[in-house]
Design an enzyme around this catalytic site. Structure first.
Site, short mmCIF file in Angstrom:
data_model
loop_
_atom_site.label_atom_id
_atom_site.label_comp_id
_atom_site.label_asym_id
_atom_site.label_seq_id
_atom_site.Cartn_x
_atom_site.Cartn_y
_atom_site.Cartn_z
N ASN A 1 60.10 117.94 83.63
CA ASN A 1 58.96 118.18 82.75
C ASN A 1 57.87 118.88 83.57
O ASN A 1 57.41 118.33 84.58
CB ASN A 1 58.42 116.86 82.18
CG ASN A 1 57.29 117.08 81.19
OD1 ASN A 1 56.22 117.54 81.56
ND2 ASN A 1 57.53 116.74 79.93
N THR B 1 60.07 119.16 77.08
CA THR B 1 58.67 119.22 76.67
C THR B 1 58.44 118.03 75.74
O THR B 1 59.25 117.76 74.84
CB THR B 1 58.27 120.58 76.06
OG1 THR B 1 56.89 120.51 75.69
CG2 THR B 1 59.10 120.96 74.85
N GLU B 2 57.38 117.28 76.01
CA GLU B 2 57.25 115.95 75.40
C GLU B 2 57.06 115.99 73.89
O GLU B 2 57.19 114.97 73.23
CB GLU B 2 56.13 115.14 76.08
CG GLU B 2 54.76 115.76 76.07
CD GLU B 2 54.47 116.56 77.34
OE1 GLU B 2 55.42 117.15 77.91
OE2 GLU B 2 53.30 116.60 77.75
N ASN B 3 56.76 117.17 73.34
CA ASN B 3 56.65 117.25 71.88
C ASN B 3 58.00 117.42 71.21
O ASN B 3 58.06 117.78 70.03
CB ASN B 3 55.68 118.37 71.49
CG ASN B 3 56.06 119.71 72.05
OD1 ASN B 3 56.38 119.82 73.24
ND2 ASN B 3 56.07 120.73 71.23
N SER C 1 61.36 111.03 72.70
CA SER C 1 60.89 111.87 73.80
C SER C 1 60.27 111.03 74.91
O SER C 1 60.51 111.26 76.10
CB SER C 1 59.86 112.88 73.26
OG SER C 1 59.50 113.76 74.29
#
Lengths: 226, 236
Positions: A29, A52-54, A94
């Site tokens: 990340n 990507t954390e979304n 996530s």
């Protein structure tokens, strides 16, 4: 030109140097801003899978200008693409990847890093600031390795590597290694220890610009390091 | 016969009372249910608590709802946007209260709320200002902080494809918080570009099962928030 601008690495060189330390096949990340540069310097023969954390694993580069999909973005809310083999998922999954220790590496920017590995990167604590934290606290709490990529000093010349952070913390004792324009440093039980000095940087210069004691690089005999 | 379809945006938000807590899906503009939010602006409910990752852009969608002074509290991880001054002004004025929550803790609080779990321990934020005043406990030699599950009266979410039973599919990173918010609200309202008959969606691919969804509205050609912001649009 001042001496400060000729010392050390450029941002691109920092990114290239950091990328060399990421193992093939790592799940990574990259934080918003300067850490995003790392994706441009994947060493030959290695594949990194970007999270990507979304909600996307297998994030690819930005599309051509104007070709972006407003529903395919990264955590910085910029248009991205999805590589072959990518997966979409919801936010709880996530952050299960993050908090559950499934990601190999998180690369983050910093306002301050302490000699014990504390990170401050979300707030100056100023009373008029709008506090915003995003996913940084989760990343440092859960990802196996945390690298910080940052200029060694602030724009006004204050050291960012300090004995103890004065800004509000993102996490306590969470940083493993710092990649700055002047050096690569490990956070060790004894404090900051040099891994590599940037071009033209010597230990006294590095120490002068660091707000905590800096230990010299460990000397390895026989040309190998463990 | 089950048919959760509604005829209009006005109809799906008509019963939302003043003082409601509302989860709003979206990460930035991706997944933001702009048509439902605009219907809520028209409807007039106020003194709302909004649970959402961000606080909107420009003066449309979530930012417009805030600008109309309908929101007295936000529970949020990242209330800053480069192109919106709406939330910062309301926050500094003291009109809108902020409960700042780390993004993963926000997601897990919603997941827990929807799953009937009242509280949980997490390592996130330990040693930071966001853990101050919270109960903590050590497990396996590491410190964790107690966080509470989060539920809401309503959820407004955006899907890509739905059916009349309320099953929902999403588009790419527009999924984000929507599936967990759907589980955590008493009444979940979905806007989707297509609403199909039961059986038209392969059950193996369904992301949000219809049990979590109460009302479905077809919005065939939803607006893109960034386009409206670029045009300088404001709502109403």
């Amino acid at each position: 030109m001042s001496q400060a601008t000729t010392l050390g690495w450029t941002r691109e060189q920092m990114a290239r140097r950091l990328a060399q330390d990421i193992a093939d096949g790592s799940y990574v990340n990259l934080g918003i801003g300067i850490p995003e540069l790392v994706a441009r310097f994947v060493p030959e023969g290695r594949t990194f899978i970007y999270h990507t954390e979304n909600g996307l694993l297998g994030m690819g580069p930005s599309p051509e200008e104007g070709a972006g999909d407003p529903e395919l973005i990264n955590a910085g809310k910029r248009h991205v693409t999805a590589n072959a083999g990518a997966a979409y998922f919801h936010h709880a999954d996530s952050f299960a990847m993050i908090r559950g220790g499934h990601l190999d590496l998180s690369v983050l920017g910093a306002m301050q890093v302490s000699a014990t590995g504390d990170l401050a990167n979300w707030s100056t604590g100023a009373p008029d600031a709008i506090p915003a934290v995003g996913g940084a606290m989760d990343l440092v709490a859960g990802v196996k390795q945390v690298f910080v990529m940052t200029q060694h000093c602030t724009k006004t010349g204050d050291p960012k590597l300090v004995e103890a952070c004065t800004y509000p913390l993102t996490g306590r004792g969470v940083v493993d290694r710092v990649y700055s324009d002047l050096a690569v440093l490990d956070v060790t039980p004894g404090g900051f220890r040099v891994v590599e000095l940037g071009p033209g940087v010597d230990l006294p210069t590095l120490q002068e610009r660091t707000g905590a004691p800096v230990l010299p690089a460990e000397v390895h005999h026989g040309g190998t390091s463990s | 016969m089950i048919d959760k379809r509604a005829a209009s945006a006005a109809e799906v938000v008509a019963d939302i009372p003043d003082g409601s807590s509302i989860m709003v899906g979206g990460f930035g503009e991706a997944g933001s249910p702009v048509e439902l939010i605009h219907a809520l602006i028209d409807q007039g409910a106020s003194n709302l608590t909004i649970i959402s990752n961000n606080t909107g852009s420009g003066e449309v969608g979530l930012a417009a709802l805030l600008k109309e002074r309908r929101v007295t509290k936000v529970i949020c991880s990242f209330p800053k946007t480069l192109n919106s001054t709406v939330f910062p002004e309301l926050y500094r004025e003291g009109f809108t209260e902020l409960e700042l929550v780390p993004q993963g803790t926000l997601a897990e609080r919603i997941r827990a709320g929807g799953a009937g779990v009242p509280a949980f321990f997490t390592p996130t934020a330990v040693g930071t200002p966001l853990a101050e005043g919270k109960e903590s406990r050590e497990f396996h030699g590491r410190e964790y902080v107690l966080e509470h599950g989060l539920t809401a009266d309503y959820a407004l979410i955006k899907g890509a494809t739905a059916d009349t039973h309320g099953n929902v599919l999403y588009n790419k990173t527009a999924r984000n918080f929507a599936p967990i918010m759907a589980t955590a609200a008493d009444v979940t309202i979905v806007q989707a570009a297509r609403v199909l008959e039961p059986g038209a969606i392969d059950p193996e691919t369904i992301v949000t099962p219809g049990i979590f969804v109460d009302r479905v509205l077809e919005v065939a050609d939803p607006v893109h928030e960034s386009r409206l912001v670029a045009e300088g649009a404001s709502y109403p």
